[in-house]
Write an enzyme that holds these catalytic residues in place. Structure first.
Site, PDB file in Angstrom:
ATOM      1  N   ASP A  98      -3.087   2.752  -6.010  1.00  0.00           N
ATOM      2  CA  ASP A  98      -2.141   2.265  -5.131  1.00  0.00           C
ATOM      3  C   ASP A  98      -2.042   1.256  -3.830  1.00  0.00           C
ATOM      4  O   ASP A  98      -1.592   1.634  -2.566  1.00  0.00           O
ATOM      5  CB  ASP A  98      -2.046   3.677  -4.084  1.00  0.00           C
ATOM      6  CG  ASP A  98      -3.313   3.625  -2.860  1.00  0.00           C
ATOM      7  OD1 ASP A  98      -4.086   3.205  -3.029  1.00  0.00           O
ATOM      8  OD2 ASP A  98      -2.809   4.169  -1.908  1.00  0.00           O
ATOM      9  N   GLU A  99      -2.717  -0.053  -4.267  1.00  0.00           N
ATOM     10  CA  GLU A  99      -2.289  -1.303  -4.266  1.00  0.00           C
ATOM     11  C   GLU A  99      -2.670  -2.369  -4.770  1.00  0.00           C
ATOM     12  O   GLU A  99      -2.826  -1.736  -5.958  1.00  0.00           O
ATOM     13  CB  GLU A  99      -4.035  -1.376  -3.380  1.00  0.00           C
ATOM     14  CG  GLU A  99      -4.967  -0.431  -1.273  1.00  0.00           C
ATOM     15  CD  GLU A  99      -5.183  -1.090  -0.866  1.00  0.00           C
ATOM     16  OE1 GLU A  99      -5.611  -2.999  -1.459  1.00  0.00           O
ATOM     17  OE2 GLU A  99      -6.380  -0.423  -1.298  1.00  0.00           O
TER      18      GLU A  99
ATOM     19  N   ASP B  99       0.804  -1.489  -0.040  1.00  0.00           N
ATOM     20  CA  ASP B  99       0.034   0.111   0.295  1.00  0.00           C
ATOM     21  C   ASP B  99       1.017   1.140  -0.013  1.00  0.00           C
ATOM     22  O   ASP B  99       1.265   1.601   1.315  1.00  0.00           O
ATOM     23  CB  ASP B  99      -0.868  -0.196   1.008  1.00  0.00           C
ATOM     24  CG  ASP B  99      -1.557   1.371   0.653  1.00  0.00           C
ATOM     25  OD1 ASP B  99      -2.104   1.521  -0.200  1.00  0.00           O
ATOM     26  OD2 ASP B  99      -2.716   1.403   2.244  1.00  0.00           O
ATOM     27  N   MET B 100       0.948   2.030  -1.181  1.00  0.00           N
ATOM     28  CA  MET B 100       1.256   3.164  -1.184  1.00  0.00           C
ATOM     29  C   MET B 100       1.365   4.341   0.448  1.00  0.00           C
ATOM     30  O   MET B 100      -0.098   4.519   0.727  1.00  0.00           O
ATOM     31  CB  MET B 100       1.667   3.873  -2.548  1.00  0.00           C
ATOM     32  CG  MET B 100       1.694   3.382  -3.513  1.00  0.00           C
ATOM     33  SD  MET B 100       3.537   2.506  -4.063  1.00  0.00           S
ATOM     34  CE  MET B 100       4.652   4.631  -4.098  1.00  0.00           C
TER      35      MET B 100
HETATM   36 MG   LIG Z   1      -2.881   4.139   0.527  1.00  0.00          MG
END
Ligand SMILES: [Mg+2]
Length: 362
Positions: free
Chosen positions: A117-118, A20-21
């Site tokens: 983002d995942e 996860d960013m």
């Molecule tokens: Mg995130």
């Protein structure tokens, strides 16, 4: 020696990595506008807190003021008037997203894309240690994008996702089957994927606050309360059991668009016009991606936040604007609009079918 290691590895079963960013949208903005660093930054809507819209991402500085995702921008402004508000620049985030997904695909092609983002990776067959894989990913992403991410590694997707959230930002959390009792069970039930505010309320009424307390409940109690499918899910998930596979070939399930009016709208014509515009955009998504749809769902939110949906389904998938619009309007006819103010209109097309020959199909 090697045999022993292999056997041990097998006894752990799968190794799933969730990435996860960290504060993704905000980090992309900070990266391209270094003057934002160290300041509270809120990304959402049109970036104007006097207008309607919700927070998409707040950076860690802004979170210190209690600002969080999905909060109205106005509330965020009240919490921190000196925060910098920026509009969502989805295109820019998508471009960065492609870079970090490319880094992941270099580790393994068994990747499930779960959003901008995942992602999940199946690293069961990878010979490197968890730490080594994590370091490769973090370094690769940092070199390509200048951003950090948090990683969770566990025997399944459910635990990997919980793990990636345990040590943010720039975290690595490795979770083995033995950690369920010590690290999963003390967590609040909301940390379990699939438990929303409603289920949380039900469970609190049963005096269940932690995942461990949920795991201690006899499954019959959960089945009686939540039905067989969700009841069994809750029982298994609370014990860290999850057999769901990594889904690598991703197909869209639906396309949707919605809009919140700047001022609540009660004029039928204005609502109908907005619906026609949204329909047009959804149809262009369908055409661009080469799909036709078998159902259309209309969403209307009243000024008091009550939300209704109406669906219209047909046997033969359609992709033409006039057909989709006719379905959307047949849904609109079934909504009570008399004298009511409308806050939001949305349209979704689903039950998609890939069009083999896009030109003759549409
Ligand atoms: Mg995130």
């Amino acid at each position: 020696m090697q045999k022993k290691a292999m056997a041990q590895h097998k006894s752990f079963g799968r190794r799933i990595l969730h990435i996860d960013m960290d504060a993704f949208f905000a980090s992309v903005e900070e990266n391209r506008k270094p003057e934002l660093k160290g300041k509270p930054v809120v990304i959402g809507g049109m970036g104007d807190p006097s207008k309607r819209g919700v927070v998409s991402t707040a950076n860690y500085e802004a979170r210190k003021y209690g600002i969080s995702s999905a909060m109205p921008l106005r509330t965020a402004y009240k919490l921190c008037p000196r925060a910098i508000f920026l509009p969502v620049d989805y295109k820019a985030y998508l471009a960065v997203s492609r870079y970090f997904k490319a880094v992941l695909l270099n580790i393994t092609t068994i990747m499930e894309d779960v959003g901008i983002d995942e992602a999940y990776l199946d690293i069961s067959e990878n010979r490197d240690t968890d730490e080594k894989i994590s370091e490769k990913i973090k370094t690769g992403i940092y070199e390509k994008t200048g951003l950090t991410c948090s990683i969770g590694i566990a025997p399944n997707k459910l635990l990997a996702k919980i793990a990636s959230d345990m040590n943010k930002p720039d975290g690595l959390t490795i979770f083995s089957g033995e950690d369920i009792e010590n690290r999963l069970w003390p967590l609040p039930i909301r940390k379990l994927y699939g438990i929303g505010p409603k289920t949380e309320e039900h469970l609190k009424a049963l005096n269940i606050a932690t995942i461990g307390q949920l795991a201690a409940l006899p499954p019959e109690v959960l089945v009686a309360r939540f039905g067989p499918s969700y009841g069994h899910y809750l029982h298994e998930a609370s014990r860290g059991i999850d057999e769901s596979p990594i889904i690598t070939s991703w197909e869209p399930k639906s396309f949707s668009r919605e809009i919140t009016f700047q001022v609540d709208e009660k004029n039928w014509q204005a609502i109908a016009r907005t619906l026609a515009e949204l329909t047009k955009e959804v149809v262009s998504d369908l055409a661009e991606k080469g799909y036709a749809a078998r159902n259309v769902i209309l969403k209307i939110r009243y000024s008091d936040f009550r939300t209704v949906t109406r669906a219209c389904s047909i046997d033969q998938a359609v992709g033409k604007e006039e057909e989709i619009r006719r379905m959307a309007f047949s849904c609109l006819k079934r909504v009570d609009l008399s004298g009511k103010k409308i806050r939001l209109v949305g349209v979704r097309v689903g039950r998609l079918e890939k069009i083999k020959n896009a030109i003759s199909g549409v």
